[in-house]
Design an enzyme around this catalytic site. Structure first.
Site: not given
Length: 880
Positions: A297-298, A301
């Protein structure tokens, strides 16, 4: 401290910032007690007005424009801002401030954690570092120089590394350059003594990226899985979305004290250690699974959030919903797509559906907020991800990929809006996507109503589909939204039924309808027998389904549906029905019927358990009390708990041998692997142990204790403790004592020790809560420890939290009161647990309202916490 009533910020009031700041150079002279921050900004006017900069708890030392000190008469200072009057159209602004990282308990801005400096700037933390227009649409190129005592060996920042060297007085420095414009919320700095593990990723262009994960000394081995997940994420994003990493290095740092899960700062991700560190002895399979997802997820980003960010915080789901969708898809490809989809929907229903139906309901793109920290919610994240999935189904996977490419290309280096996102997909697909904006503007969960009429003479089946969205606070005039509905049909003998729509020649196994209006009626021809409709296959939209199925219809789906999600959903529906019947029977003093349809379905699942262990583990798990609270208004959580315990005891007696037979095949001594296959086997063993423990007998306790004794990994250890928590007694206490003795020095593992006890329904849960709160190992300064105590108590132990005498509410309110002065964001998050009080019976609601009222009366209550509790109290008073 609240010195005035907070003012709501509204989407309709958005105006672009009247200055551009294309570049900034920062110098940090780090000292735990007094850090000096110098900022040199290139500023260019874009509209009339004074220069207004955000800044909180900053000691202003100097302000210069083009090298000349600014006269005090031109400066206006408030608690939150600095205004400089009469600035030229182009100039260089230099500010110097002092801050106190060691005293920063809010964990926002620059603070100390475990003896090191670290930052958290999303959403509004950079204003606690220096004066700045702290909003996401101001994007700048950042250069940073960090100076610190040599004891802080590692000096990390955003972007690519630059010069390093020694300084007089036992100090040293490091410089960092980020070539990509970014908003200040993506700024990051870490300085301290850290162990590092390194690796390299080779991009599809052939260029290498230096990867590094920095952890507390001695924890390097526990970061190896995170490194593996990072490399898989980078490769997947190149292949699936065509996104290539854009810096020379990628750093991750694990910290103990962190308000969130992790933060996607450009090139320097900062993680809550609980979501980065894992090995078989100290972490469960769920921990590994979460680490894989959050690392992805990070990293994702970097494009969906960093290269393309959000114009304002109302657009937060533009980066978070899209990135949650991306990490869900990554995890589905890494593991089981069916199992992942069920887990995602369980989270959505458990967290977001109650939010959408309660006092904190808000649209995915809210119209206003007081504190943006309070809108990092399941609605923005999980429902936002579901809207991305809805869009993908409306346009198709190929057009969706083309739309994503167009979005990235058109908005690279920009701060974008939901309208920009939808415009890219309209352009790429040619679809009008009518109504998609309403998904973002309306709160509430749509209800999809299905009704059928079978005419055996005419051999037709008429299917009517209609939608409506219930009222939510502040919104009563709801309109239709586009809903993709995927359906299958099951014949009475359990075989798939092929259906022919009137006017069409082909008979289909699966029918997909994009409901783009209030309702639609479909007529199928040549239908000799009424089939059972398997609607909303794969949970094709974030809606509630009202299909009017009988128990026999549901049992047919549980036995024969080929769609994994709907098969699971059918078994869950049988479970919910049995549990609610038992609870109502207890309340009425009558004997509930035996849940034979449920028993038969579970027997069938256990009989095929080894065909797909992870999926079977989900099939045989019962809904929790918190799930049942969503079914019935004005509920009594104690009665729901009693009903659940009654059904579980019955199932343990009737299915114990079958569950035991599955458990006998489990070999706890197999070498540990966190991959999906072995993890699924362990999940199945845990589910069977849970089923056996349902009767709470001494025999069940002995079996669970033996499982604890034989456990070779933390997953099995926690499965045994979870079973023992239901039986209570001497074996439970013995296992807890042994666990603490072994793991007392491991902070993350001790969080599990707190959590498992706070969730235990055996014994006196409120006394347990008080004992844990008073335990020397409990601290309000560490968010993980606070969450480990309060979350499991409020969510998994609702009969205790919602006690009729209000004592459970008082216990949690005491934590909120004590945390609020230290960490308002954490206190506000804990306050959201009171939202569930809107669903309990009036006496308990009244108790909750009184406790919340006492908190709101505190003169020093933060705006964060006041916003949450004020909304909840208003709903409780209205309901009364």
């Amino acid at each position: 401290m609240r010195t005035s009533e907070p003012v709501a910020i509204r989407l309709e009031d958005y105006r672009p910032y009247p200055f551009a700041i294309p570049a900034v150079a920062l110098v940090f002279q780090l000292d735990p007690a007094r850090t000096i921050v110098t900022a040199r900004m290139e500023v260019a006017r874009t509209a009339p007005g004074d220069l207004v900069l955000d800044g909180e708890e900053l000691e202003l030392l100097s302000v210069r424009i083009d090298g000349t000190a600014v006269a005090p008469a031109r400066l206006t200072r408030t608690e939150a801002q600095l205004t400089i009057a009469g600035v030229p159209d182009r100039f260089v602004l230099e500010t110097e401030v002092a801050i106190a990282p060691q005293a920063n308990t809010r964990l926002s801005g620059l603070y100390m954690s475990g003896g090191r400096f670290c930052t958290q700037c999303e959403a509004e933390g950079f204003r606690r570092i220096t004066f700045w227009p702290d909003r996401p649409d101001v994007m700048s190129r950042f250069h940073m120089r960090i100076e610190a005592d040599a004891a802080f060996e590692t000096l990390l920042g955003n972007g690519n590394p630059g010069a390093t060297g020694s300084l007089p007085g036992g100090r040293h420095f490091a410089e960092w350059d980020d070539p990509w414009p970014k908003p200040a919320y993506l700024f990051a700095l870490v300085a301290g003594r850290l162990e590092v593990i390194r690796d390299t990723f080779v991009r599809q262009t052939g260029a290498p990226v230096a990867l590094a994960i920095h952890v507390d000394p001695g924890n390097g081995g526990r970061a190896l899985y995170a490194m593996d997940a990072l490399k898989r994420s980078m490769k997947w994003d190149e292949e699936r979305f065509g996104r290539v990493y854009d810096l020379d290095v990628f750093n991750i740092v694990a910290v103990t004290d962190f308000n969130f899960g992790a933060m996607e700062n450009k090139g320097l991700n900062i993680f809550n250690a609980a979501l980065l560190l894992a090995d078989s002895e100290t972490a469960t399979d769920l921990d590994f699974e979460l680490i894989e997802a959050v690392v992805a997820h990070e990293y994702f980003h970097n494009w969906s959030g960093n290269r393309v960010t959000c114009r304002d915080w109302f657009q937060l789901s533009l980066k978070e919903g899209f990135t949650v969708y991306r990490d869900q898809e990554f995890s589905a490809d890494m593991r089981s797509r069916a199992v992942k989809r069920i887990k995602d929907v369980k989270m959505l229903r458990g967290r977001q559906f109650p939010e959408d139906a309660g006092p904190l309901a808000h649209p995915v793109r809210p119209a206003s907020f007081v504190k943006i920290d309070n809108f990092y919610t399941a609605t923005v994240y999980e429902k936002g991800a579901e809207l991305i999935r809805v869009l993908e189904q409306l346009v198709g996977p190929e057009a969706f990929r083309a739309g994503c490419n167009r979005y990235f290309e058109a908005n690279d280096g920009r701060a974008a809006t939901i309208e920009d996102w939808l415009a890219a997909h309209r352009s790429a697909s040619g679809a009008d996507l009518d109504g998609m904006e309403r998904w973002y503007a309306q709160a509430g969960t749509p209800v999809l109503h299905l009704s059928t009429l079978h005419d055996p003479v005419a051999r037709t089946l008429t299917l009517s589909i209609a939608q409506h969205t219930p009222d939510t606070p502040g919104q009563t005039d709801k309109h239709w939204v586009p809903i993709p509905v995927t359906m299958g049909f099951i014949a009475p003998d359990g075989r798939p039924a092929r259906m022919r729509l009137q006017g069409h020649s082909a008979a289909l196994d699966t029918v997909k309808v994009n409901l783009c209006g209030p309702g639609v009626t479909l007529v199928f021809t040549d239908v000799a027998e009424r089939p059972v409709i398997s609607a909303l296959r794969g949970f094709s939209a974030p809606v509630k389904l009202a299909a009017g199925l009988s128990e026999a219809d549901t049992a047919l789906l549980a036995a024969h549906d080929s769609d994994p999600f709907n098969k699971w959903e059918a078994l869950q529906s049988l479970s919910r029905g049995a549990l609610m019947q038992a609870a109502r029977g207890i309340a009425a003093g009558t004997e509930p019927p035996r849940p034979q349809a449920l028993v038969t379905a579970l027997e069938r699942a256990l009989g095929a358990a080894w065909d797909d262990p992870a999926y079977t583990a989900l099939l045989v798990r019962m809904p929790e009390v918190v799930d049942l609270m969503q079914i019935e208004a004005d509920c009594d959580p104690s009665a729901l708990l009693a009903g659940r315990q009654m059904v579980r005891a019955s199932l343990a007696q009737r299915l114990g041998p079958a569950a035991g037979a599955v458990l006998e095949r489990y070999d706890a001594g197999v070498p540990y692997s966190p991959e999906a296959g072995p993890a699924g086997v362990r999940a199945l063993a845990a589910a069977c142990l849970d089923l056996i423990a349902g009767d709470g007998s001494a025999t069940a306790a002995e079996r669970a204790f033996a499982f604890y004794h034989d456990a070779q990994c933390m997953t099995d250890t926690m499965a045994a403790l979870d079973a023992l928590a239901q039986t209570g007694g001497a074996r439970w206490e013995e296992a807890l004592a042994a666990f603490r003795q072994r793991w007392a020095g491991e902070t993350l593992v001790m969080d599990k020790w707190f959590s498992i006890q706070a969730a235990a329904t055996s014994g006196d849960p409120l006394a347990t809560f008080a004992r844990l709160r008073a335990d020397p190992a409990f601290t309000l300064a560490t968010p993980n420890r606070v969450r480990a105590l309060v979350g499991p108590f409020a969510i998994r132990n609702p009969a205790a939290f919602h006690r009729a005498d209000g004592a459970g509410y008082e216990a949690v309110a005491g934590v909120i009161a004590d945390v609020d002065g230290l960490n308002p964001a954490l206190a506000a998050r804990v306050s959201t647990f009171f939202e569930a009080a809107a669903r309990v019976e009036p006496g308990r609601r009244s108790q909750a309202a009184g406790v919340i009222g006492a908190l709101l009366a505190r003169p020093a209550l933060s705006a964060n916490t006041a916003e949450i509790l004020g909304k909840i109290q208003a709903s409780l008073i209205t309901a009364a």
